[in-house]
Design a protein around this motif. Structure first.
Motif, short mmCIF file in Angstrom:
data_model
loop_
_atom_site.label_atom_id
_atom_site.label_comp_id
_atom_site.label_asym_id
_atom_site.label_seq_id
_atom_site.Cartn_x
_atom_site.Cartn_y
_atom_site.Cartn_z
N ARG A 29 -21.19 -12.66 -21.61
CA ARG A 29 -21.32 -13.88 -20.81
C ARG A 29 -20.09 -14.09 -19.93
NH1 ARG A 29 -25.13 -17.84 -22.18
NH2 ARG A 29 -26.46 -17.25 -23.95
N PHE A 30 -20.36 -14.63 -18.74
CA PHE A 30 -19.30 -14.98 -17.80
C PHE A 30 -19.53 -16.42 -17.35
CE2 PHE A 30 -19.90 -10.45 -17.65
CZ PHE A 30 -18.61 -9.94 -17.65
N GLU A 31 -18.45 -17.08 -16.97
CA GLU A 31 -18.52 -18.46 -16.50
C GLU A 31 -18.07 -18.53 -15.05
OE1 GLU A 31 -19.58 -21.03 -18.36
OE2 GLU A 31 -19.82 -19.85 -20.22
N HIS A 32 -18.79 -19.32 -14.27
CA HIS A 32 -18.38 -19.54 -12.88
C HIS A 32 -18.57 -21.03 -12.59
CE1 HIS A 32 -17.66 -17.42 -8.90
NE2 HIS A 32 -17.61 -18.71 -8.62
N GLY A 33 -17.48 -21.70 -12.30
CA GLY A 33 -17.54 -23.14 -12.10
C GLY A 33 -18.23 -23.52 -10.80
N ALA A 34 -18.80 -24.72 -10.80
CA ALA A 34 -19.41 -25.26 -9.59
C ALA A 34 -18.33 -25.91 -8.73
CB ALA A 34 -20.48 -26.29 -9.97
N LYS A 35 -18.70 -26.39 -7.56
CA LYS A 35 -17.77 -27.10 -6.70
C LYS A 35 -17.46 -28.47 -7.30
CE LYS A 35 -19.38 -24.94 -2.39
NZ LYS A 35 -20.42 -24.07 -3.02
N PRO A 36 -16.43 -29.14 -6.81
CA PRO A 36 -16.09 -30.46 -7.34
C PRO A 36 -17.23 -31.46 -7.28
CG PRO A 36 -14.26 -29.62 -6.03
CD PRO A 36 -15.40 -28.65 -5.86
N ASP A 37 -18.13 -31.30 -6.29
CA ASP A 37 -19.26 -32.23 -6.19
C ASP A 37 -20.44 -31.81 -7.07
OD1 ASP A 37 -20.30 -30.04 -4.87
OD2 ASP A 37 -20.69 -31.07 -2.98
N GLY A 38 -20.24 -30.72 -7.84
CA GLY A 38 -21.29 -30.28 -8.76
C GLY A 38 -22.30 -29.32 -8.16
N SER A 39 -22.15 -28.97 -6.89
CA SER A 39 -23.09 -28.07 -6.24
C SER A 39 -22.65 -26.62 -6.39
CB SER A 39 -23.22 -28.42 -4.76
OG SER A 39 -22.00 -28.16 -4.08
N LEU A 40 -23.56 -25.73 -6.04
CA LEU A 40 -23.31 -24.29 -6.15
C LEU A 40 -24.06 -23.60 -5.02
CD1 LEU A 40 -22.02 -22.25 -8.31
CD2 LEU A 40 -24.39 -21.90 -9.05
N SER A 41 -23.44 -22.60 -4.41
CA SER A 41 -24.12 -21.84 -3.37
C SER A 41 -23.72 -20.37 -3.46
CB SER A 41 -23.80 -22.39 -1.98
OG SER A 41 -22.41 -22.36 -1.72
N PHE A 42 -24.67 -19.50 -3.17
CA PHE A 42 -24.38 -18.07 -3.24
C PHE A 42 -25.33 -17.30 -2.32
CE2 PHE A 42 -27.34 -19.18 -6.63
CZ PHE A 42 -28.32 -18.20 -6.56
N LEU A 43 -24.96 -16.07 -2.03
CA LEU A 43 -25.78 -15.16 -1.22
C LEU A 43 -26.34 -14.07 -2.11
CD1 LEU A 43 -23.54 -14.65 1.96
CD2 LEU A 43 -25.28 -16.41 1.55
N VAL A 44 -27.47 -13.50 -1.67
CA VAL A 44 -28.10 -12.39 -2.39
C VAL A 44 -28.38 -11.27 -1.41
CG1 VAL A 44 -30.00 -11.65 -3.87
CG2 VAL A 44 -29.20 -14.04 -3.97
N ILE A 45 -27.91 -10.07 -1.76
CA ILE A 45 -28.10 -8.89 -0.92
C ILE A 45 -28.50 -7.73 -1.82
CG2 ILE A 45 -25.64 -8.26 -1.06
CD1 ILE A 45 -27.83 -7.83 2.06
N GLY A 46 -29.35 -6.86 -1.31
CA GLY A 46 -29.75 -5.70 -2.10
C GLY A 46 -29.97 -4.47 -1.26
N ASP A 47 -29.90 -3.30 -1.89
CA ASP A 47 -30.23 -2.03 -1.23
C ASP A 47 -29.38 -1.82 0.02
OD1 ASP A 47 -33.06 -1.26 -2.72
OD2 ASP A 47 -32.75 -3.41 -2.54
N TRP A 48 -28.07 -1.78 -0.17
CA TRP A 48 -27.18 -1.88 0.97
C TRP A 48 -26.24 -0.70 1.22
CZ3 TRP A 48 -22.42 -1.86 -1.46
CH2 TRP A 48 -22.35 -2.41 -2.75
N GLY A 49 -25.85 0.08 0.22
CA GLY A 49 -24.70 0.97 0.35
C GLY A 49 -24.87 2.21 1.20
N ARG A 50 -24.71 2.09 2.51
CA ARG A 50 -24.90 3.23 3.43
C ARG A 50 -23.73 3.39 4.40
NH1 ARG A 50 -30.25 5.07 2.98
NH2 ARG A 50 -31.69 3.58 2.02
N ARG A 51 -22.52 3.11 3.92
CA ARG A 51 -21.30 3.29 4.73
C ARG A 51 -21.37 2.54 6.06
NH1 ARG A 51 -21.76 8.07 1.75
NH2 ARG A 51 -19.77 8.77 0.84
N GLY A 52 -22.05 1.40 6.05
CA GLY A 52 -22.16 0.57 7.24
C GLY A 52 -23.32 0.91 8.14
N ASP A 53 -24.00 2.02 7.89
CA ASP A 53 -25.10 2.45 8.75
C ASP A 53 -26.38 1.66 8.48
OD1 ASP A 53 -23.43 4.33 9.85
OD2 ASP A 53 -24.09 5.96 8.54
N TYR A 54 -27.39 1.93 9.31
CA TYR A 54 -28.68 1.23 9.22
C TYR A 54 -28.49 -0.29 9.24
CZ TYR A 54 -30.71 5.76 8.00
OH TYR A 54 -31.10 7.08 8.02
N ASN A 55 -27.58 -0.74 10.11
CA ASN A 55 -27.31 -2.17 10.29
C ASN A 55 -26.67 -2.83 9.08
OD1 ASN A 55 -28.29 -2.09 12.91
ND2 ASN A 55 -30.33 -2.79 12.35
#
Length: 336
Positions: free
Chosen positions: A34-60
């Protein structure tokens, strides 16, 4: 002499039985880290999701990374989730493989992306040295890197619980019909026990969770209208557990698209974010239009913003344009 041999054989058998039993106990009692990641002081949380990416910067990949940096700063993101297939085509060769820097550290350079990355493995990662991606040596090279097979992330005080699941070992064809590919199954054997343990730990974590939002992240699709379609093994073994314990979102990659399916037969929202680099233009199969809320066959990524009562999902293309929005809400306290 025969009696002595018999006694030695019995002794070896007892020792073997003891070791097998001990291994089984230790295996079954292993809990997800288990890992813990705190929310912002106002109690909110935001994150990005990315997948299938590792091509040395190619294919955009670099272009997607640029927009991730811009959106990440705008949303003041707390972390990034990777849904796997982190390095193409065959994972990493070892901890010193230059692909780690060329596809990760040297691509996601924006200030807003210098946050913790929570990462699962994909099937292409299993074609390389899996232990390398799991090694703490990579975290020493780039402190953002956190990759494990299966783990739990608790974000905010009982606001959100993320369960990251290693889905590749569930798929039979990688074992029975590997298509001339070599997979690194170290740490998986015996497969049956590994999968049983994963399912038991996922179910246990969900059953005991008091989080307002329950989110499961894996590489493979459960429901998808793209190339790979539904993953049969996950529908049989994992989906019933997710439905039984009120999971809100299942987030995956694997299909190189952006996708949102809201099934009539399940309360779960199925979100695919697999557009980190090479996409599959025009590769879509028929799906019930009442369930298919969104499909995009190009590159892009996804953001999630949440509080105790609100959750907002947005999909973006490679230019940072908003393609699709979805929101839902919950009462702060359950109605008795």
């Amino acid at each position: 002499m025969a009696s002595l041999l018999c006694q030695k054989t019995m002794t070896l058998t007892l020792v073997s039985t003891f070791l097998v039993a001990l291994f089984g106990v230790l295996y079954c009692e292993a809990e997800l880290e288990r890992f813990e990641h705190g929310a912002k002081p106002d109690g909110s949380l935001s994150f990005l999701v990315i997948g299938d990416w590792g091509r040395r910067g190619d294919y955009n990949q670099s272009d997607v990374a640029l927009q991730m940096g811009i959106i990440g700063e705008k949303l003041d993101i707390d972390f990034i989730i990777s849904t796997g297939d982190n390095f193409y085509d065959k994972g990493l060769t070892g901890v010193d493989d230059p692909a780690f820097h060329e596809s990760f550290s040297d691509v996601y350079t924006a200030p807003s992306l210098q946050k913790q990355w929570y990462i699962v493995l994909g099937n292409h990662d299993y074609r390389g040295n899996v232990e390398a991606q799991l090694s703490p040596i990579l975290t020493e090279k780039d402190s953002r890197w956190l990759c494990l097979r299966n783990f739990i992330l608790n974000a905010g005080p009982e606001m959100a619980e993320f369960i990251f699941v290693d889905t590749t070992p569930f798929v039979d064809k990688y074992f029975t019909d590997p298509e001339d590919q070599v997979y690194d199954w170290r740490g998986i054997s015996p497969r049956k026990h590994y999968l049983k343990n994963v399912l038991e730990e996922v179910e246990s974590a969900l059953r005991e969770s008091t989080a307002k939002w329950k989110i499961v992240v894996g590489h493979h699709t459960i429901k998808s209208a793209s190339t790979h379609g539904n993953t049969y093994e996950l529908n049989v073994h994992l989906l019933p557990i997710l439905e039984a314990y009120g999971v809100d979102l299942y987030i995956n990659g694997h299909d190189h698209c952006l996708e949102h399916i809201s099934s009539n037969s399940s309360p779960i929202q199925f979100l695919t974010s697999g557009g980190g680099s090479k996409a599959w233009r025009g590769d879509i199969n028929w799906w019930n239009p009442q369930e298919m809320k969104f499909y995009y066959d190009g590159q892009g990524f996804m953001s999630v913003q949440m509080t105790q009562t609100e959750l907002d999902v947005i999909f973006y293309d490679v230019f940072g344009n908003v393609l699709h929005k979805w929101s839902t809400s919950k009462q702060l306290f359950s109605v008795m």
